[in-house]
Structures are given as structure tokens and as C-alpha cells.
Scaffold this active site. Sequence first.
Site, short mmCIF file in Angstrom:
data_model
loop_
_atom_site.label_atom_id
_atom_site.label_comp_id
_atom_site.label_asym_id
_atom_site.label_seq_id
_atom_site.Cartn_x
_atom_site.Cartn_y
_atom_site.Cartn_z
N ARG A 80 0.86 -1.58 -0.15
CA ARG A 80 -0.05 -0.08 -0.56
C ARG A 80 0.95 1.51 -0.15
NH1 ARG A 80 -1.69 2.61 4.33
NH2 ARG A 80 -1.79 0.36 5.51
N TYR A 132 -15.53 15.99 -17.25
CA TYR A 132 -16.02 14.19 -17.40
C TYR A 132 -17.18 14.47 -15.99
CZ TYR A 132 -16.39 9.07 -15.59
OH TYR A 132 -17.26 8.56 -15.76
N ASP A 204 -6.74 17.85 -16.32
CA ASP A 204 -6.90 16.65 -16.78
C ASP A 204 -6.44 16.46 -18.13
OD1 ASP A 204 -8.15 14.13 -17.27
OD2 ASP A 204 -9.78 14.20 -16.39
N LYS A 229 -7.87 4.83 -20.15
CA LYS A 229 -8.37 5.15 -21.30
C LYS A 229 -6.74 5.05 -22.30
CE LYS A 229 -12.67 5.80 -19.87
NZ LYS A 229 -12.33 7.28 -18.60
N1 PLP Z 1 -11.26 12.32 -15.97
C1 PLP Z 1 -11.90 11.65 -17.66
C2 PLP Z 1 -11.50 13.07 -18.73
C3 PLP Z 1 -12.30 10.69 -17.79
O1 PLP Z 1 -13.14 10.50 -19.41
C4 PLP Z 1 -12.95 9.59 -16.73
C5 PLP Z 1 -13.79 8.21 -17.04
O2 PLP Z 1 -13.87 8.65 -18.21
C6 PLP Z 1 -12.06 10.23 -15.14
C7 PLP Z 1 -11.35 11.23 -15.10
C8 PLP Z 1 -12.20 9.05 -14.07
O3 PLP Z 1 -11.51 8.04 -14.74
P1 PLP Z 1 -12.47 6.34 -14.32
O4 PLP Z 1 -12.79 5.85 -15.13
O5 PLP Z 1 -10.80 5.53 -14.91
O6 PLP Z 1 -12.28 6.49 -12.74
#
Ligand code: PLP
Length: 413
Positions: A80, A132, A204, A229
Site C-alpha cells: 500500500r 467529465y 485532466d 483510457k
Molecule cells: N477523467 C476523464 C476525462 C474521464 O473521461 C474519466 C472516465 O471516463 C475519468 C477522469 C475517470 O476515470 P476512471 O473511469 O478511470 O475512474
Amino acid sequence: MTLTPFDPVPSPSPIEPDGPTASEPTRDSTQGRPWAPRTRAVRAGIGEDGQFGAVIPPVHTSSTFSFEGFGRPRRFDYTRSGNPTRDLLERTLADLEGGAGAAAVATGMAGVTLLTHLVEPAELILCQHDVYGGTHRAFASLGRTGRVHVEFTDAFVTGDLDRLDDLEPKLVWLETPSNPLLRVVDVERICRWAHDRGARVVVDNTFLSPCLQQPLSLGADFALHSTTKFINGHSDVVGGAVVAANREDADSLQWWSNCLGLGQAPTDCAQVLRGLRTLDARWRLHEANANHLAERLQAHPTVVRVHYPGLPGHSQHDLARRQQQGFGAIVAFDLGTAERVRAFLEGLSVFTLAESLGGVESLVSHPATMTHASMDPSARRRAGIGDGLVRLAVGIEDPDDLWHDLESALRAL
Ligand code: PLP
């Protein structure tokens, strides 16, 4: 060892005493010249196994590590808190983003959670309004319980920063290009604005990855990823990462990740690292396909509007050219109504109707009922996410097969 918040975490030392660190990019040891990012991604950890000479780094699944003796822990003691496989992924991501260090966490949302712990509950997080849906939901929900103080604004998108002059944010939250409308915000300008006010900036970078955009080089303090992704790229693992520009913030990320138990499992880290090695190669196909489809969709009479920063008519095309090294592989377009979207989706056979993006396979989604359903409907409307909007996550299949699929489904409308 007992750590309290913001005590410095021992800085990650490399596996080999003279090996690479995040702030000291990997170098070609024979000629002393720096390696290009693509080479550094492919070769991360290769040849570091001193025990058997394994070419691909072994996966360290052990939850615990023996002490050398009383009071003498080794570099890692408990997974961890730190793990060699996770550490390799973190060093590689930090290196590619140009940061001082990183925390690899269980999901992209774990990365969001981690970052919220770098501000006090009363300190303002000023967030771009069209992020998101899951990020929006987390901030709105945590805001309601008083765990964070958050405000959403469209001023980062419109560029009208004067409107924000009365606010004193501690953290500014950007997502560019945004999900799902591919709006591009001027990271350098907003970072200058935020830093003048003593705020730090998160970008992000999920939609572009460090191959196509490096937010820290534009002035941001943190780059956030859902490694689920493009970075992993095969839709077979969930993961997240936060990269910090400076050592102190990187240590805080590690401290909180350990404290809250957010770290990514070693087997998942190894899988993300494998995906990362081919990221650059995959991007070339993703992007070529996305450009091709965006142009064709734009010329199609049934399509109301196409959102893709690579199109010269996109309102932030010039900005995207300036701050990105590519336009990405997400294309959104408007079919007018949910009924038309339904008919269109039923006509597809190559594109799979599914959430997520960034895998080698092409996906299609309806943001209003899928990825952004968690957003309050009025917030969704304010963000411009209508019921007729379709989002494509363009994969690396043959471009003619992809276009034929879209065209046949459009023809049936
Ligand atoms: N940030 C963006 C731009 C996303 O598209 C996503 C998920 O689709 C996330 C964060 C969150 O990621 P996760 O689904 O791996 O928790």
C-alpha cells in the site's frame, strides 16, 4: 514510521542506485544522449532485473517485503505504501509528463479523490463547468456534504477571466479537450491567472496523454489521467495517475495515496505499463482515423454539427494547434434528437455501444444517458450536452470499415 500530513515521504530512490529518476530522464547509457519520449516509454524498466536478467520487468505482487534486520526496512516495506512495479509505472509517467513524481492509483476517480486532499475543505476548488460527468458528480456531492468547497465556471472556456476576479481559488481544475464537447482551454493563460492568485492548477490530460499534450510544460502543477483510457489502451484495466510538477507536491500525493489506500494493484500497474509502451504507435492510427471520420461526418448532410479540434472550423483549432501535439481521437457530433440517436445506434455494427474511450476498439456513446447521466440535467444543459449528441471513441480499425459503418447507419435515418 508514523507520518503526519505533509511530512515528506522518503523520496523514491531508483531501483538501481544509479538508475533513472523521474526528474532525471532515462539516457542512452552508451552515448550519453537523451532518449526521445517514445524510446523512454518503450524501454521503461527494461534490463533493470539484476536477478535473472528478465528483459520485461518482473511483476512484484508481494503485499509485504522483509526487513534486512531490526529497524532496517528496505526500500519497500508494504505494497500500500510503495511497490516496485507501481514505482516503475509512476517514474515512467512522471518522466513522460516532465514532472517530479507521480502516484498511480486504482482509477481516474481515485486520482480526483487524491487531489481533493491537497486542499482544506474550506479552500475553493474552481472547476471548469464541462468536465467529465463523474468528476462533476464527485465535486457536486462532496460539495453538498461540506468536504470540499467547489464552484463551476464556464469562464475558462469563454476566456472571460475578469468575471472571476472576486474569487480566491486554491485549486483550479481544467480538462482539455473536455469530455464530450472537445472544448480546448488556454492552459498557459489560465495558469498565469491562477498562479497570480496563489492557486495551483490541475489539468485532466486523459483525452491526449503525455504523447499529445504535456500540461506541466504549459505551467500546470498537476496532470491527471484516467489510465483506463489511452495510456493502457486496451480496455482491460482501470487505473489512474496524478503527476506533480514539484517534489513537495509529489510527496504529498504519495503520502495521501498511502494514507487513504488509493494505490493501484501491482498487476494492474504492469498491464498499464505494457500499454504505455505502444502508446505512441497507437496514437498515429487513432488520430488518422479520427481526422478521417471527422471530415467525412462534417460533410454529411444528416449531421448537424461536428466537434473535433482538428477541424479547421473548430472555434479553438488554432489554440489546439499551439498547445497540443495532436488533436486526439474523440469526435462528437450532433444528430438533433435522442430519437435519431437511437435509430443511428441501432444501425451500427463495427462501433460498440459502450462507455469509456481510448481502447484500440472503436466505441460509441450517448453522453446524455451514459457518461454524463450522473450530471444534474440543468448542469448538463448549461454545459451544452444535448440529447442529440453522440460521442465516438475512434479506435485503430481500418478507416474504410469505420466510415462505412457510420455512413450506413446515417443513411438509415
Ligand atoms: N477523467 C476523464 C476525462 C474521464 O473521461 C474519466 C472516465 O471516463 C475519468 C477522469 C475517470 O476515470 P476512471 O473511469 O478511470 O475512474
